[in-house]
Design a protein around this motif. Structure first.
Motif, PDB file in Angstrom:
ATOM      1  N   SER A 258       0.876  -1.128  -0.128  1.00  0.00           N
ATOM      2  CA  SER A 258      -0.204  -0.107  -0.055  1.00  0.00           C
ATOM      3  C   SER A 258       0.780   1.283  -0.063  1.00  0.00           C
ATOM      4  O   SER A 258       1.929   1.267   0.345  1.00  0.00           O
ATOM      5  CB  SER A 258      -0.811   0.117   1.340  1.00  0.00           C
ATOM      6  OG  SER A 258      -1.870  -1.047   1.329  1.00  0.00           O
ATOM      7  N   ILE A 259       0.298   2.475  -0.337  1.00  0.00           N
ATOM      8  CA  ILE A 259       0.821   3.505  -0.354  1.00  0.00           C
ATOM      9  C   ILE A 259       1.006   4.251   1.010  1.00  0.00           C
ATOM     10  O   ILE A 259      -0.135   4.263   1.553  1.00  0.00           O
ATOM     11  CB  ILE A 259       0.273   4.712  -1.272  1.00  0.00           C
ATOM     12  CG1 ILE A 259       0.392   4.148  -2.685  1.00  0.00           C
ATOM     13  CG2 ILE A 259       1.102   6.211  -1.003  1.00  0.00           C
ATOM     14  CD1 ILE A 259      -0.257   5.206  -3.854  1.00  0.00           C
ATOM     15  N   PRO A 260       2.185   4.398   1.366  1.00  0.00           N
ATOM     16  CA  PRO A 260       2.213   4.935   2.971  1.00  0.00           C
ATOM     17  C   PRO A 260       1.458   6.410   3.102  1.00  0.00           C
ATOM     18  O   PRO A 260       1.431   6.841   2.271  1.00  0.00           O
ATOM     19  CB  PRO A 260       3.732   4.821   3.233  1.00  0.00           C
ATOM     20  CG  PRO A 260       4.490   5.033   1.942  1.00  0.00           C
ATOM     21  CD  PRO A 260       3.595   4.418   0.975  1.00  0.00           C
ATOM     22  N   GLU A 261       1.177   6.594   4.589  1.00  0.00           N
ATOM     23  CA  GLU A 261       0.549   7.799   4.796  1.00  0.00           C
ATOM     24  C   GLU A 261       1.524   9.010   4.366  1.00  0.00           C
ATOM     25  O   GLU A 261       0.920  10.159   3.959  1.00  0.00           O
ATOM     26  CB  GLU A 261       0.040   7.742   6.136  1.00  0.00           C
ATOM     27  CG  GLU A 261      -0.698   8.899   6.430  1.00  0.00           C
ATOM     28  CD  GLU A 261      -2.292   9.141   5.800  1.00  0.00           C
ATOM     29  OE1 GLU A 261      -2.581  10.220   5.624  1.00  0.00           O
ATOM     30  OE2 GLU A 261      -2.667   7.859   5.748  1.00  0.00           O
ATOM     31  N   SER A 262       2.772   8.728   4.749  1.00  0.00           N
ATOM     32  CA  SER A 262       3.745   9.858   4.406  1.00  0.00           C
ATOM     33  C   SER A 262       3.747  10.255   2.847  1.00  0.00           C
ATOM     34  O   SER A 262       4.114  11.405   2.614  1.00  0.00           O
ATOM     35  CB  SER A 262       5.186   9.448   4.811  1.00  0.00           C
ATOM     36  OG  SER A 262       5.552   8.403   4.073  1.00  0.00           O
ATOM     37  N   PHE A 263       3.422   9.447   1.995  1.00  0.00           N
ATOM     38  CA  PHE A 263       3.412   9.634   0.536  1.00  0.00           C
ATOM     39  C   PHE A 263       2.552  10.829   0.317  1.00  0.00           C
ATOM     40  O   PHE A 263       2.599  11.754  -0.640  1.00  0.00           O
ATOM     41  CB  PHE A 263       2.854   8.583  -0.157  1.00  0.00           C
ATOM     42  CG  PHE A 263       2.815   8.635  -1.888  1.00  0.00           C
ATOM     43  CD1 PHE A 263       3.936   8.701  -2.382  1.00  0.00           C
ATOM     44  CD2 PHE A 263       1.706   8.730  -2.344  1.00  0.00           C
ATOM     45  CE1 PHE A 263       4.049   8.846  -3.727  1.00  0.00           C
ATOM     46  CE2 PHE A 263       1.537   9.157  -3.610  1.00  0.00           C
ATOM     47  CZ  PHE A 263       2.922   9.063  -4.352  1.00  0.00           C
ATOM     48  N   TYR A 264       1.261  10.976   1.222  1.00  0.00           N
ATOM     49  CA  TYR A 264       0.337  12.074   0.761  1.00  0.00           C
ATOM     50  C   TYR A 264       0.640  13.493   1.576  1.00  0.00           C
ATOM     51  O   TYR A 264       0.550  14.539   1.239  1.00  0.00           O
ATOM     52  CB  TYR A 264      -1.081  11.746   1.395  1.00  0.00           C
ATOM     53  CG  TYR A 264      -1.659  10.340   0.721  1.00  0.00           C
ATOM     54  CD1 TYR A 264      -2.122  10.500  -0.618  1.00  0.00           C
ATOM     55  CD2 TYR A 264      -1.247   9.193   1.435  1.00  0.00           C
ATOM     56  CE1 TYR A 264      -2.689   9.290  -1.208  1.00  0.00           C
ATOM     57  CE2 TYR A 264      -1.890   7.956   0.606  1.00  0.00           C
ATOM     58  CZ  TYR A 264      -2.523   7.930  -0.517  1.00  0.00           C
ATOM     59  OH  TYR A 264      -2.803   6.905  -1.174  1.00  0.00           O
ATOM     60  N   THR A 265       1.503  13.295   2.509  1.00  0.00           N
ATOM     61  CA  THR A 265       1.782  14.453   3.520  1.00  0.00           C
ATOM     62  C   THR A 265       3.201  15.178   3.211  1.00  0.00           C
ATOM     63  O   THR A 265       3.375  16.443   3.495  1.00  0.00           O
ATOM     64  CB  THR A 265       1.749  13.920   5.024  1.00  0.00           C
ATOM     65  OG1 THR A 265       2.770  12.989   5.067  1.00  0.00           O
ATOM     66  CG2 THR A 265       0.426  13.424   5.325  1.00  0.00           C
ATOM     67  N   ASN A 266       4.134  14.440   2.609  1.00  0.00           N
ATOM     68  CA  ASN A 266       5.376  15.077   2.581  1.00  0.00           C
ATOM     69  C   ASN A 266       5.624  15.546   0.996  1.00  0.00           C
ATOM     70  O   ASN A 266       6.836  15.752   0.537  1.00  0.00           O
ATOM     71  CB  ASN A 266       6.638  14.059   2.707  1.00  0.00           C
ATOM     72  CG  ASN A 266       6.298  12.623   1.928  1.00  0.00           C
ATOM     73  OD1 ASN A 266       5.835  12.635   0.827  1.00  0.00           O
ATOM     74  ND2 ASN A 266       7.448  11.699   2.175  1.00  0.00           N
ATOM     75  N   GLY A 267       4.609  15.635   0.059  1.00  0.00           N
ATOM     76  CA  GLY A 267       4.659  16.289  -1.135  1.00  0.00           C
ATOM     77  C   GLY A 267       5.042  14.976  -2.231  1.00  0.00           C
ATOM     78  O   GLY A 267       5.389  15.460  -3.354  1.00  0.00           O
ATOM     79  N   GLY A 268       4.869  13.860  -1.882  1.00  0.00           N
ATOM     80  CA  GLY A 268       5.232  12.833  -2.855  1.00  0.00           C
ATOM     81  C   GLY A 268       4.195  12.762  -3.751  1.00  0.00           C
ATOM     82  O   GLY A 268       4.334  12.526  -5.017  1.00  0.00           O
TER      83      GLY A 268
END
Length: 420
Positions: A258-268
């Protein structure tokens, strides 16, 4: 007596024979087709009248563009040898927008000779020589050369079947170490596009990781041996504690698909959207520029427009070329590019993707794009073929084709995009 002497001289000193004249035209055309490069063909064209008549019949042609010239400033040009392939200070979106103001041109000295030889009535040969006057290549004045676009150069070829045009560099400016590749197929509009990106790429990861592991082992073993010699318990040794903590952290960060939550929050996610839009703009701009070449050369069976960096590839087969001739493209009102239709997109992501050859892609992202209207009208078997991702894996050369095939096995995320 004089005739006898003449006969003897011809026997002793026979007239030289030009063996090239004994070669059939079909064999010479085979050689020219293997050469392909339009500059080299331009030089061949100047060798003899026979070559001059055969070169326009070549079927396989490769045009390598030396530079691009701004539509706003015709005097400015950037040579492929002097311009950097990317600039870390500018974003991908800025680079893609600037590309829209560029048009293909600038095949220099050999191409100018070629076009002037094919069309001698347009300009006398002496004036061409005047352009190249100087003491040598170092003294050559490039500002005096008339720049020719690929459209102008190719108009003298009558039988082109396979055409490849290569730009000096990719349009999208990316930071060093970042991977971004795309491939797009066009007819009168976009048929499909595949984009592969990664925030960083590590070559020969296995060998470098092995070296690091050996170094770490040496750092750990020596203190342990010292404690053993002193009869002390080494279970709480800091080196061992750190090593166990690193293993625990690696297990906690294990990839579950799955896409990690940080992917959405760190600009990824935002960065991937920029990559996607920039690649689509670059592809549609290339497609727009090919329009006059496709209209003029009815014999084309295959056309590829790529760049020396291998960043992007636009492909058109025989059916797609014919579609464009029958159904004109829809141009964007804002810029010189083909209008991108409404799209359905599938996205795959892997935080860490290790390939069989040892290459590691960090933040690997694959985006497969098709027009929404095309998927609605496609037969069920075509939809199933698109869903299994087989066409996606064939979009890139190795090792990136393997990366694409590995990514499509992961969890799929569906996105939509409006026309722009």
């Amino acid at each position: 007596m004089g005739s006898i002497r003449a006969d003897l001289s011809t026997k002793i000193f026979p007239e030289p024979v030009d063996h090239f004249d004994q070669l059939p035209d079909s064999l010479l055309l085979l050689v020219f087709n293997r050469i392909g490069d339009v500059k080299a063909l331009g030089r061949c064209c100047l060798v003899s009248r026979r070559f001059h008549t055969l070169v326009p019949q070549v079927e396989n042609v490769v045009v390598r563009v030396d530079c691009v010239i701004s539509d706003d400033d015709p005097s400015s040009s950037s040579s492929s040898g002097n311009s950097p392939t990317s600039s870390s200070s500018s974003s991908a979106a800025d680079k893609s927008r600037s590309f829209l103001r560029l048009f293909l041109s600038s095949l220099l000295k050999p191409i100018q000779s070629f076009t002037q030889f094919i069309n001698p009535n347009k300009r006398p040969m002496s004036s061409v020589s005047h352009d190249y006057a100087g003491n040598g290549d170092d003294d050559f004045d490039h500002s005096s050369v008339t720049h020719h676009s690929p459209t102008q150069v190719l108009k003298n070829f009558n039988e082109i079947s396979f055409l490849r045009i290569e730009l000096p560099s990719g349009e999208l400016g990316i930071d060093d170490g970042v991977l971004l590749k795309w491939r797009a197929d066009f007819g009168s509009t976009l048929d499909n596009c595949v984009i592969l990106g990664a925030s960083s790429i590590i070559k020969n990861y296995k060998s470098s990781a092995c070296d690091d592991q050996i170094s770490n082992c040496n750092n750990i073993v020596e203190p342990v041996r010292a404690h053993e010699n002193n009869g002390n318990d080494n279970s709480n040794h800091p080196a061992n504690t750190d090593h166990s903590n690193s293993n625990n952290s690696n297990s906690n960060e294990s990839d579950n698909g799955s896409i990690p939550e940080s992917f959405y929050t760190n600009g990824g996610l935002k960065l991937r959207v920029v990559w996607t839009i920039s690649s689509l703009i670059a592809a549609s701009a290339r497609h727009y520029l090919l329009q006059p070449i496709i209209a003029e050369h009815k014999t084309l069976d295959s056309l590829v427009l790529t760049d020396a960096d291998g960043q992007g590839v636009l492909c058109m087969n025989k059916e797609q070329l014919e579609e464009l001739r029958v159904k004109p493209l829809s141009a964007s009102s804002a810029s010189k590019r083909t209008l991108v239709p409404a799209l359905n997109m599938r996205l795959w992501y892997a935080p860490h993707l290790e390939l069989p050859d040892g290459t590691v892609l960090k933040g690997a992202t694959l985006v497969a794009i098709r027009p929404s209207e095309q998927q609605q009208l496609a037969p069920k078997k075509d939809v199933a073929a698109a869903a299994d991702g087989s066409w996606v894996g064939a979009a890139f050369e190795e090792p990136y084709g393997t990366a694409a095939r590995m990514l499509v096995k992961r969890r799929t995320y569906c996105l939509e995009m409006n026309s722009f």
